[in-house]
Design an enzyme around this catalytic site. Sequence first.
Site, PDB file in Angstrom:
ATOM      1  N   TYR A 148      -2.278  -0.269  10.697  1.00  0.00           N
ATOM      2  CA  TYR A 148      -2.435  -0.689   9.294  1.00  0.00           C
ATOM      3  C   TYR A 148      -1.207  -0.258   8.496  1.00  0.00           C
ATOM      4  CZ  TYR A 148      -4.038  -1.091   4.515  1.00  0.00           C
ATOM      5  OH  TYR A 148      -4.124  -1.416   3.176  1.00  0.00           O
ATOM      6  N   SER A 158       0.846  -1.186   0.000  1.00  0.00           N
ATOM      7  CA  SER A 158       0.000   0.000   0.000  1.00  0.00           C
ATOM      8  C   SER A 158       0.884   1.238   0.000  1.00  0.00           C
ATOM      9  CB  SER A 158      -0.873   0.014   1.250  1.00  0.00           C
ATOM     10  OG  SER A 158      -1.590   1.225   1.359  1.00  0.00           O
TER      11      SER A 158
HETATM   12  O1  NJP Z   1     -10.507  -5.140   0.231  1.00  0.00           O
HETATM   13  P1  NJP Z   1     -11.688  -6.192   0.354  1.00  0.00           P
HETATM   14  P2  NJP Z   1      -9.450  -4.796  -0.924  1.00  0.00           P
HETATM   15  N1  NJP Z   1      -8.149 -15.109   5.420  1.00  0.00           N
HETATM   16  O2  NJP Z   1     -12.180  -6.033   1.737  1.00  0.00           O
HETATM   17  C1  NJP Z   1      -9.775 -11.397   2.330  1.00  0.00           C
HETATM   18  C2  NJP Z   1      -4.984  -3.689   0.185  1.00  0.00           C
HETATM   19  N2  NJP Z   1      -5.212  -2.288  -0.063  1.00  0.00           N
HETATM   20  O3  NJP Z   1      -9.685  -5.525  -2.167  1.00  0.00           O
HETATM   21  O4  NJP Z   1     -11.985 -14.042   3.811  1.00  0.00           O
HETATM   22  C3  NJP Z   1      -8.357 -15.119   4.109  1.00  0.00           C
HETATM   23  O5  NJP Z   1     -12.634  -6.072  -0.785  1.00  0.00           O
HETATM   24  C4  NJP Z   1     -11.259 -11.165   2.173  1.00  0.00           C
HETATM   25  O6  NJP Z   1     -11.939 -12.401   1.998  1.00  0.00           O
HETATM   26  P3  NJP Z   1     -12.895 -13.106   3.115  1.00  0.00           P
HETATM   27  C5  NJP Z   1      -5.578  -4.262   1.439  1.00  0.00           C
HETATM   28  O7  NJP Z   1      -4.802  -3.964   2.572  1.00  0.00           O
HETATM   29  C6  NJP Z   1      -6.464  -1.795  -0.167  1.00  0.00           C
HETATM   30  O8  NJP Z   1      -9.358  -3.329  -0.944  1.00  0.00           O
HETATM   31  O9  NJP Z   1     -13.894 -13.818   2.272  1.00  0.00           O
HETATM   32  N3  NJP Z   1      -8.776 -14.053   3.422  1.00  0.00           N
HETATM   33  C7  NJP Z   1     -11.306 -10.375   0.874  1.00  0.00           C
HETATM   34  O10 NJP Z   1     -11.336 -11.250  -0.231  1.00  0.00           O
HETATM   35  C8  NJP Z   1      -5.551  -5.730   1.108  1.00  0.00           C
HETATM   36  O11 NJP Z   1      -4.282  -6.289   1.365  1.00  0.00           O
HETATM   37  C9  NJP Z   1      -6.635  -0.436  -0.409  1.00  0.00           C
HETATM   38  O12 NJP Z   1     -13.450 -12.036   3.979  1.00  0.00           O
HETATM   39  C10 NJP Z   1      -8.997 -12.925   4.107  1.00  0.00           C
HETATM   40  C11 NJP Z   1      -9.991  -9.618   0.877  1.00  0.00           C
HETATM   41  O13 NJP Z   1      -9.145 -10.218   1.885  1.00  0.00           O
HETATM   42  C12 NJP Z   1      -5.801  -5.762  -0.408  1.00  0.00           C
HETATM   43  O14 NJP Z   1      -5.584  -4.430  -0.857  1.00  0.00           O
HETATM   44  C13 NJP Z   1      -5.533   0.397  -0.547  1.00  0.00           C
HETATM   45  C14 NJP Z   1      -8.786 -12.832   5.485  1.00  0.00           C
HETATM   46  C15 NJP Z   1     -10.178  -8.155   1.201  1.00  0.00           C
HETATM   47  O15 NJP Z   1     -10.943  -7.610   0.203  1.00  0.00           O
HETATM   48  C16 NJP Z   1      -7.181  -6.172  -0.833  1.00  0.00           C
HETATM   49  O16 NJP Z   1      -8.147  -5.344  -0.210  1.00  0.00           O
HETATM   50  C17 NJP Z   1      -4.282  -0.147  -0.448  1.00  0.00           C
HETATM   51  C18 NJP Z   1      -8.365 -13.992   6.153  1.00  0.00           C
HETATM   52  N4  NJP Z   1      -8.160 -14.024   7.476  1.00  0.00           N
HETATM   53  C19 NJP Z   1      -4.127  -1.481  -0.207  1.00  0.00           C
HETATM   54  N5  NJP Z   1      -9.096 -11.566   5.887  1.00  0.00           N
HETATM   55  C20 NJP Z   1      -7.986   0.182  -0.506  1.00  0.00           C
HETATM   56  N6  NJP Z   1      -9.064  -0.567  -0.629  1.00  0.00           N
HETATM   57  O17 NJP Z   1      -8.055   1.429  -0.487  1.00  0.00           O
HETATM   58  C21 NJP Z   1      -9.479 -10.904   4.787  1.00  0.00           C
HETATM   59  O18 NJP Z   1      -3.223   0.670  -0.595  1.00  0.00           O
HETATM   60  N7  NJP Z   1      -9.421 -11.706   3.708  1.00  0.00           N
END
Ligand code: NJP
Length: 226
Positions: free
Chosen positions: A147, A135
Site C-alpha cells: 500500500y 497518502s
Molecule cells: O476509503 P473508502 P477512503 N473502481 O473505502 C472506490 C486514500 N487514503 O475514502 O467501487 C472504482 O471509503 C470505492 O468505491 P466502490 C485511499 O488510499 C485513505 O478512505 O463502490 N472505484 C470507494 O468509493 C484512497 O485512495 C486513508 O467500492 C473503486 C473508494 O474507492 C482514498 O483515500 C488515508 C475501486 C474508497 O473509499 C479514498 O479512500 C490516506 C475500483 N476498482 C489515504 N476500488 C484512510 N482512510 O485512512 C475502490 O492517507 N474504489
Amino acid sequence: TQKTILITGASSGIGEATARQCVDAGWQVALLARSEDKIEKLAKELGANAKSFACDVTKMDTLQAAVAATVNHFGGIDAVFANAGTGGKPGGFSEAPIESWQTIVNVNILGLAYTLQATLPAIKKSKGHVVITGSIAGRRSLAGSMYSASKHAANAIGYNLRGELEGTGCRVTVIEPGMVDTPFFDDEKPDALRPNDVARSVLFALGQPRSVDLHELVILPTPQEG
Ligand code: NJP
C-alpha cells in the site's frame, strides 16, 4: 458558468464527503464508483448538480464510457479528483497474500493512471485541475508495505504529470492524508481525521486562483494529549 468535477471513489469516505462539499460550493459533480446503488442514491440526494456514472477504474473501457457520459451530460470537465483506492493486508513482504498486492497495484497505481489518461483530453481543453489522493504512507512506510509503495507511486505520478502538463495551464495537486475514519478500515478510528477534513483540503486546492499551483498538501490528525 458552473464548473464540473469528476470524482472517482465517490461512493464512500473521502470521495463522498468531497462530492457533498463540491455541490455545496456550486460545482457540478460526476460521481464514479463501482457501487451503482450507492452513487445513484447520493446523486439523487445531491440534486440536479450531481450525476452518477458507475465504472471500475481498473477497467479502461468502463472508465472511458463514464468520462464520455460526464462530458456529454455536463458539457466538459474542469477538475478531476482521482481518489479511488484500496488498502493493504498485514504481513509485509514476508507474508502478505500476493493477491492483495495485485489489487493494490491495479486500483491504486494502474487505476490512477487510467483515470488520468481517460480524463486528460477534457482537462487539457478546460486548462483544468487534477487532484490525486495520495497518502502520508507515500512519504513514510505505513499501513502495509505494498500500500505504501502504491502511494509513493501516486506521488511520482503527480510529479511526472506536472512535467507533462507544463505550459498547458493545467494544475496537479496531491492530497496526502494521515489516517481517516472511513469504510477503508473495518473498525472505527476515533482519533483519525474525518472525511470532511480531507474534503476541505481538496476544496482549498480547487479554490486557488489560476496563478497558484498548489503541489502537495499533507494533512494529519492533531496528536491527542496524554
Ligand atoms: O476509503 P473508502 P477512503 N473502481 O473505502 C472506490 C486514500 N487514503 O475514502 O467501487 C472504482 O471509503 C470505492 O468505491 P466502490 C485511499 O488510499 C485513505 O478512505 O463502490 N472505484 C470507494 O468509493 C484512497 O485512495 C486513508 O467500492 C473503486 C473508494 O474507492 C482514498 O483515500 C488515508 C475501486 C474508497 O473509499 C479514498 O479512500 C490516506 C475500483 N476498482 C489515504 N476500488 C484512510 N482512510 O485512512 C475502490 O492517507 N474504489
